[in-house]
Scaffold this motif. Structure first.
Motif, short mmCIF file in Angstrom:
data_model
loop_
_atom_site.label_atom_id
_atom_site.label_comp_id
_atom_site.label_asym_id
_atom_site.label_seq_id
_atom_site.Cartn_x
_atom_site.Cartn_y
_atom_site.Cartn_z
N VAL A 1 50.59 27.90 68.34
CA VAL A 1 49.73 29.09 68.26
C VAL A 1 48.33 28.63 67.88
N ASP A 2 47.34 29.19 68.56
CA ASP A 2 45.93 28.87 68.29
C ASP A 2 45.46 29.78 67.15
N LEU A 3 45.56 29.27 65.93
CA LEU A 3 45.24 30.07 64.75
C LEU A 3 43.77 30.45 64.70
N GLU A 4 42.90 29.57 65.17
CA GLU A 4 41.46 29.88 65.19
C GLU A 4 41.17 31.04 66.15
N LYS A 5 41.84 31.04 67.29
CA LYS A 5 41.65 32.13 68.26
C LYS A 5 42.16 33.44 67.67
N MET A 6 43.31 33.37 66.99
CA MET A 6 43.89 34.56 66.38
C MET A 6 42.92 35.13 65.35
N LYS A 7 42.34 34.26 64.56
CA LYS A 7 41.37 34.68 63.53
C LYS A 7 40.13 35.28 64.19
N ARG A 8 39.63 34.62 65.24
CA ARG A 8 38.43 35.11 65.93
C ARG A 8 38.67 36.49 66.54
N LEU A 9 39.82 36.67 67.19
CA LEU A 9 40.14 37.97 67.78
C LEU A 9 40.23 39.06 66.72
N ARG A 10 40.84 38.73 65.58
CA ARG A 10 40.96 39.70 64.49
C ARG A 10 39.57 40.12 64.01
N LYS A 11 38.68 39.14 63.84
CA LYS A 11 37.33 39.44 63.37
C LYS A 11 36.54 40.24 64.41
N GLU A 12 36.72 39.91 65.70
CA GLU A 12 36.03 40.65 66.76
C GLU A 12 36.43 42.11 66.76
N LYS A 13 37.69 42.38 66.42
CA LYS A 13 38.19 43.76 66.37
C LYS A 13 37.87 44.42 65.03
N LYS A 14 37.21 43.67 64.14
CA LYS A 14 36.83 44.17 62.81
C LYS A 14 38.04 44.65 62.01
N ILE A 15 39.10 43.83 62.07
CA ILE A 15 40.32 44.11 61.30
C ILE A 15 40.39 43.09 60.17
N SER A 16 40.54 43.56 58.94
CA SER A 16 40.65 42.64 57.82
C SER A 16 42.04 42.02 57.78
N GLN A 17 42.18 40.92 57.06
CA GLN A 17 43.50 40.30 56.91
C GLN A 17 44.46 41.29 56.27
N THR A 18 43.98 42.05 55.28
CA THR A 18 44.83 43.01 54.60
C THR A 18 45.29 44.11 55.55
N GLU A 19 44.38 44.62 56.37
CA GLU A 19 44.76 45.66 57.35
C GLU A 19 45.82 45.15 58.30
N LEU A 20 45.60 43.95 58.85
CA LEU A 20 46.54 43.41 59.81
C LEU A 20 47.88 43.14 59.13
N ALA A 21 47.83 42.63 57.92
CA ALA A 21 49.06 42.35 57.16
C ALA A 21 49.89 43.63 57.02
N LYS A 22 49.25 44.72 56.66
CA LYS A 22 49.98 45.98 56.48
C LYS A 22 50.56 46.48 57.80
N LYS A 23 49.83 46.28 58.90
CA LYS A 23 50.32 46.72 60.21
C LYS A 23 51.55 45.94 60.66
N ILE A 24 51.69 44.70 60.18
CA ILE A 24 52.86 43.91 60.58
C ILE A 24 53.96 43.93 59.52
N GLY A 25 53.75 44.71 58.45
CA GLY A 25 54.82 44.93 57.49
C GLY A 25 54.71 44.21 56.16
N TYR A 26 53.60 43.51 55.92
CA TYR A 26 53.41 42.87 54.62
C TYR A 26 52.79 43.87 53.65
N LYS A 27 53.06 43.71 52.37
CA LYS A 27 52.50 44.61 51.36
C LYS A 27 51.06 44.24 51.01
#
Length: 69
Positions: free
Chosen positions: A3-29
């Motif tokens: 998995v291209d972790l840098e690309k994943m991070k870049r896409l998340r930032k482009e969509k203006k989604i924080s790590q916390t937001e994405l974490a909650k959407k995938i089921g993390y507290k």
């Protein structure tokens, strides 16, 4: 293939989604679990990768590193 972790991070930032937001959407507290995924400290389960791809609006294949010949 990895998995291209840098690309994943870049896409998340482009969509203006924080790590916390994405974490909650995938089921993390908290955002810590997702942070560990994005930094390579935790392996990504196939189901989790599929959810991340869906949230980021890409295919699972798009999140893998491209092979260079």
């Amino acid at each position: 293939m990895r998995v291209d972790l840098e690309k994943m991070k870049r896409l998340r930032k482009e969509k203006k989604i924080s790590q916390t937001e994405l974490a909650k959407k995938i089921g993390y507290k908290t955002g810590v679990g997702y942070h560990y995924i994005e930094t390579g400290k935790r392996k990504i389960r196939a189901e989790t990768l599929a959810k991340i791809a869906e949230i980021l609006g890409v295919s699972v294949e798009d999140l893998y590193e491209k092979e260079v010949s």
